[in-house]
Motif scaffolding. Sequence first.
Motif, PDB file in Angstrom:
ATOM      1  N   UNK A  11       0.861  -1.192   0.000  1.00 14.03           N
ATOM      2  CA  UNK A  11       0.000   0.000   0.000  1.00 14.03           C
ATOM      3  C   UNK A  11       0.895   1.240   0.000  1.00 14.03           C
ATOM      4  N   UNK A  12       0.835   2.018  -1.072  1.00 13.89           N
ATOM      5  CA  UNK A  12       1.732   3.163  -1.225  1.00 13.89           C
ATOM      6  C   UNK A  12       0.939   4.441  -1.423  1.00 13.89           C
ATOM      7  N   UNK A  13       1.408   5.502  -0.821  1.00 11.38           N
ATOM      8  CA  UNK A  13       0.826   6.818  -1.070  1.00 11.38           C
ATOM      9  C   UNK A  13       1.021   7.155  -2.547  1.00 11.38           C
ATOM     10  N   UNK A  14       0.073   7.855  -3.184  1.00 10.98           N
ATOM     11  CA  UNK A  14       0.200   8.137  -4.620  1.00 10.98           C
ATOM     12  C   UNK A  14       1.515   8.822  -5.007  1.00 10.98           C
ATOM     13  N   UNK A  15       1.963   9.803  -4.258  1.00 15.43           N
ATOM     14  CA  UNK A  15       3.205  10.502  -4.608  1.00 15.43           C
ATOM     15  C   UNK A  15       4.397   9.556  -4.489  1.00 15.43           C
ATOM     16  N   UNK A  16       4.414   8.714  -3.466  1.00 17.98           N
ATOM     17  CA  UNK A  16       5.492   7.755  -3.282  1.00 17.98           C
ATOM     18  C   UNK A  16       5.461   6.733  -4.421  1.00 17.98           C
ATOM     19  N   UNK A  17       4.267   6.264  -4.766  1.00 17.97           N
ATOM     20  CA  UNK A  17       4.127   5.276  -5.830  1.00 17.97           C
ATOM     21  C   UNK A  17       4.641   5.831  -7.157  1.00 17.97           C
ATOM     22  N   UNK A  18       4.332   7.088  -7.449  1.00 19.71           N
ATOM     23  CA  UNK A  18       4.804   7.686  -8.703  1.00 19.71           C
ATOM     24  C   UNK A  18       6.325   7.751  -8.746  1.00 19.71           C
ATOM     25  N   UNK A  19       6.935   8.054  -7.619  1.00 21.54           N
ATOM     26  CA  UNK A  19       8.388   8.260  -7.599  1.00 21.54           C
ATOM     27  C   UNK A  19       9.176   6.966  -7.429  1.00 21.54           C
ATOM     28  N   UNK A  20       8.676   6.032  -6.620  1.00 22.96           N
ATOM     29  CA  UNK A  20       9.465   4.860  -6.256  1.00 22.96           C
ATOM     30  C   UNK A  20       8.852   3.529  -6.688  1.00 22.96           C
ATOM     31  N   UNK A  21       7.699   3.571  -7.328  1.00 24.54           N
ATOM     32  CA  UNK A  21       7.083   2.358  -7.877  1.00 24.54           C
ATOM     33  C   UNK A  21       6.550   2.678  -9.261  1.00 24.54           C
ATOM     34  N   UNK A  22       7.387   3.342 -10.051  1.00 21.85           N
ATOM     35  CA  UNK A  22       7.003   3.789 -11.386  1.00 21.85           C
ATOM     36  C   UNK A  22       6.964   2.610 -12.355  1.00 21.85           C
ATOM     37  N   UNK A  23       6.166   2.723 -13.407  1.00 18.30           N
ATOM     38  CA  UNK A  23       6.121   1.647 -14.407  1.00 18.30           C
ATOM     39  C   UNK A  23       7.458   1.530 -15.133  1.00 18.30           C
ATOM     40  N   UNK A  24       8.172   0.451 -14.885  1.00 21.90           N
ATOM     41  CA  UNK A  24       9.457   0.182 -15.527  1.00 21.90           C
ATOM     42  C   UNK A  24       9.636  -1.326 -15.605  1.00 21.90           C
ATOM     43  N   UNK A  25      10.368  -1.793 -16.618  1.00 25.78           N
ATOM     44  CA  UNK A  25      10.702  -3.218 -16.630  1.00 25.78           C
ATOM     45  C   UNK A  25      11.728  -3.504 -15.528  1.00 25.78           C
ATOM     46  N   UNK A  26      11.803  -4.740 -15.085  1.00 23.60           N
ATOM     47  CA  UNK A  26      12.894  -5.105 -14.187  1.00 23.60           C
ATOM     48  C   UNK A  26      14.216  -4.957 -14.924  1.00 23.60           C
ATOM     49  N   UNK A  27      14.236  -5.407 -16.173  1.00 20.42           N
ATOM     50  CA  UNK A  27      15.437  -5.328 -16.992  1.00 20.42           C
ATOM     51  C   UNK A  27      15.014  -5.237 -18.456  1.00 20.42           C
ATOM     52  N   UNK A  28      15.886  -4.714 -19.279  1.00 20.95           N
ATOM     53  CA  UNK A  28      15.621  -4.606 -20.716  1.00 20.95           C
ATOM     54  C   UNK A  28      16.950  -4.640 -21.447  1.00 20.95           C
TER      55      UNK A  28
END
Length: 194
Positions: A107-124
């Motif tokens: 459960x993440x605060x929206x601002x925290x989620x945007x900064x530290x749980x952003x949509x990214x691949x694990x690797x590419x």
Amino acid sequence: MTTKNRWQSFDGTDPVLAWTLSTPAPTAAERRALVDEVLAAGRTSGVLFDTGGAVVSGDGEPLPWGPAVASGAAAPFAARVFVRDGHGAIVERSAPDAGALLRGLEPLEPAYARRFAAPRPFSAAWSTSTPTSIAVHVGFFTSLWFDDTDAALLARNEPPLLAFRAALVGTARRRGGRLVAPTAPTGDGAAQRT
């Protein structure tokens, strides 16, 4: 108290860490063969596997996602990783999006989620080539592979990462190439560029 995930998926397009395998490859077939070998090693380790997207580009690069990765576009790669579930237990997951998985686990605060749980691949992976050589770059976009604040989680995620690296070392030696593949971010944890 439940143990939570401490790893992050940052709001930025630079990888946390990047590896580069470069080899002589004077023909298109040799460049394609190297890419196939890197992807096979990634699949075997679980660190990097394609999710069914085409890996041949019409622009001359066998792996065309360099500009796409830099722009933040979704790359067609996934990874098999170990994470903490909602009860703190370590579980294995396959996912193409590190940020989405983390947001689903915590459960993440929206601002925290945007900064530290952003949509990214694990690797590419992406490639660059000249008429006589190719470089395949593997970027890691989450701290999961390198986060030593959860020793039990690191103990599960580090062996596949090291197996992938060992396979790339073998490829570089067989093909007369070079691998630059640090196993931890440098200094203050800033992103490395290749």
